[in-house]
Enzyme design. Structure first.
Site, PDB file in Angstrom:
ATOM      1  N   LYS A   1       0.818  -1.217   0.000  1.00 13.86           N
ATOM      2  CA  LYS A   1       0.000   0.000   0.000  1.00 13.86           C
ATOM      3  C   LYS A   1       0.853   1.269   0.000  1.00 13.86           C
ATOM      4  O   LYS A   1       0.425   2.291  -0.515  1.00 13.86           O
ATOM      5  CB  LYS A   1      -0.952  -0.004   1.201  1.00 13.86           C
TER       6      LYS A   1
ATOM      7  N   LYS B   1      -4.916 -10.237  -4.220  1.00 13.04           N
ATOM      8  CA  LYS B   1      -6.270 -10.361  -3.673  1.00 13.04           C
ATOM      9  C   LYS B   1      -7.214  -9.294  -4.241  1.00 13.04           C
ATOM     10  O   LYS B   1      -6.768  -8.209  -4.618  1.00 13.04           O
ATOM     11  CB  LYS B   1      -6.238 -10.287  -2.153  1.00 13.04           C
TER      12      LYS B   1
ATOM     13  N   LYS C   1     -10.710  -3.449  -2.020  1.00 13.39           N
ATOM     14  CA  LYS C   1     -11.501  -2.243  -2.216  1.00 13.39           C
ATOM     15  C   LYS C   1     -10.661  -1.118  -2.761  1.00 13.39           C
ATOM     16  O   LYS C   1     -11.134  -0.267  -3.498  1.00 13.39           O
ATOM     17  CB  LYS C   1     -12.079  -1.791  -0.866  1.00 13.39           C
TER      18      LYS C   1
END
Ligand code: ATP
Ligand code: MN
Length: 373
Positions: A158, A239, A242
Site C-alpha cells: 500500500k 487479492k 476495495k
C-alpha cells in the site's frame, strides 16, 4: 448452549501457547462465561468474544463478503458476545474526502445490515466513537518494534500507492488493529487470509504485554472462512481489494447485473479453455471456480462436475449469473436501508455505547497496569 466452533470455519491459533483442555463453562447473570482455553489463573477467566471489522472504503466486495461478512453472520448466532466495527480510523490510512468518508460509513453499514448482521445479536459500531481504540494503540505501539511493521506485506504494497513513501498511520495501523481486538479482550477474530499476519502481530503484542505487565490479554485466535482469499479479476495473483484502482478487478455486492457480467467477461484467465481447479498453475480460472462454489453453496467438485464441456468464456457467464442471483436480494435491501440515514447513524451510535461499556473497565485496568493510575 451455543457452539463456539463451526465445522466450516478454520480456527488458527498462535503456535506458541501450549493447548490446555477446555475449562468448564459456568452460567453468570451476564450469560455464558468460559475460561480461556490457555488460561490457568482464576483472573484469566474470559468470555469467548468475537471481534472483527471492515474499513468504510466503499461498499463491500465479493472478497469481503465471502472471506469475512458471511462468516460474521454465522458467528453472531453462535457466540454470545460479538462486536463488529466500521473501521473509520483505519480508512484514513488511504486518505479520502471527508464527505466521501461520511457517505462510505453509512453505505458500509447499510451493506452489512443487508447481508444479515443483526444489531440485536452483536454490537455494530463505528470505531472512532470509542476513542479508547486510539489510546490503547499508543500504549501497544510503545511495545512494538518498527522492523516488525516494516516487514508486513500490506505496508509494502500500500505504501507504493502513496507519493510520500508511506505515512506513519499506514505503517502502524496493524498496531491499531491489535488495539481494536485487545480493547475488548477478544478471543476470536474472523478475518480473511490477507489479515492473518496482522492477527499474528496482535497475538505477539498480547503476549508481549502479558509478559511485561502480568497476564491480562487472552491471545486471540483467527477464524478463517472456508473461502479464504478471493483474487482480483484482473490479476489473479493478488487479492481482490476495495482500494484496487482498476475498476474491473473488484466485484462489489451492489454492482448491477450488467456490471457483474462485464467484470466476469473481462476476467483474466489463461489459454486453456477447459474449466479445472488448480490455484497454483491456473489461478484465474480457479478463482472463478472458488467464487462459483462459495456463492452457490456447491463444493468445488460439484461445480467442476457441472461445468464439464463448458469453455472458460461460457463458464464466466455461469459464474456471473450465480453472483447476480446471490446478491440481488442483498442489493435491494441495501437500497432500502440507504434511504434512512438517521436509522443507520442510530445503529452505529447505540452499538458504540454498548462497546464503550465493555471497553471502559478493561481500559481502566490497562491504565493501572502501565502506571497511568
Ligand atoms: P482495502 O483494500 O481498503 O484494505 P479490503 O478489500 O482489504 O480493503 P478490508 O476492509 O480491509 O477490505 O477487510 C475487511 C475484511 O474482508 C477483512 O476480514 C479481510 O480479511 C477480508 N477480505 C478483504 N479482502 C479479501 C479477499 N480478497 N478475500 C477474502 N477476504 C478478504
Ligand atoms: Mn484490507
Amino acid at each position: 448452549m451455543r457452539q463456539p466452533f463451526r465445522a466450516s470455519a478454520l480456527i488458527l491459533s498462535s503456535p506458541r501457547p501450549p493447548p490446555s483442555p477446555p475449562a468448564p463453562a459456568m452460567a453468570t447473570p451476564g450469560g455464558l462465561i468460559r475460561a480461556a482455553r490457555r488460561g490457568t489463573l482464576a483472573q484469566n477467566m474470559v468470555v469467548d468474544r468475537i471481534f472483527s471489522g471492515i474499513q468504510p472504503t466503499g461498499t463491500p466486495h465479493l472478497g469481503n463478503y465471502l472471506g469475512a461478512i458471511q462468516n460474521w453472520v454465522n458467528l453472531q448466532e453462535e457466540y454470545s458476545s460479538v462486536l463488529y466495527s466500521i473501521m473509520d480510523m483505519h480508512s484514513l490510512t488511504m486518505p479520502k474526502e471527508p464527505a466521501l468518508l461520511r457517505q462510505n460509513i453509512l453505505d458500509t453499514t447499510a451493506a452489512i445490515l443487508a447481508c444479515g448482521i443483526d444489531p440485536k445479536k452483536c454490537f455494530l459500531f463505528r470505531q472512532s466513537l470509542v476513542p479508547e481504540h486510539a489510546e490503547l494503540a499508543w500504549i501497544l505501539g510503545c511495545i512494538t518494534n518498527v522492523p516488525r511493521l516494516l516487514r508486513l506485506p500490506q505496508w509494502k504494497m500500500k505504501r507504493a500507492s502513496q507519493s510520500n513513501g508511506g505515512t506513519v498511520g499506514l505503517l502502524t495501523y496493524p498496531v491499531l488493529q491489535a488495539a481494536d481486538i485487545l480493547l475488548y479482550k477478544s478471543t476470536h477474530v474472523p478475518v480473511g487470509e490477507d489479515q492473518v499476519l496482522h492477527l499474528e502481530l496482535a497475538q505477539d503484542i498480547a503476549q508481549h504485554f502479558n509478559k511485561k505487565y502480568g497476564e491480562f490479554f487472552p491471545v486471540p485466535k483467527a477464524i478463517l472462512s472456508t473461502t479464504k482469499k478471493i483474487k482480483s479479476l484482473r490479476d489473479p495473483t493478488v487479492k481482490m481489494s476495495k482500494s484496487d484502482p482498476q475498476k474491473l478487478a473488484t466485484v462489489n455486492i451492489v454492482d448491477s447485473p450488467d456490471e457483474i457480467v462485464l467484470k466476469f467477461r473481462k476476467a483474466v484467465t489463461d489459454f486453456t479453455s477447459e474449466v479445472t481447479y488448480d490455484p497454483a498453475s491456473r489461478p484465474g480460472v480457479s478463482n472463478l471456480v472458488s467464487i462459483h462454489s462459495a456463492v452457490s453453496g456447491l463444493s468445488i467438485e460439484e461445480v467442476l462436475h457441472q461445468s464439464v464441456g463448458l469453455d472458460t468464456a461460457h463458464y464466466k457467464m455461469v459464474v456471473a449469473e450465480s453472483v447476480i442471483q446471490k446478491f440481488a436480494p442483498i442489493r435491494n435491501e441495501i437500497k432500502k436501508l440507504q434511504e434512512d440515514k438517521s436509522h443507520l447513524i442510530k445503529v452505529l451510535e447505540a452499538g458504540a455505547e454498548k462497546a464503550k461499556e465493555l471497553a471502559t473497565p478493561i481500559y481502566q485496568e490497562i491504565r493501572r497496569l502501565v502506571g497511568f493510575q
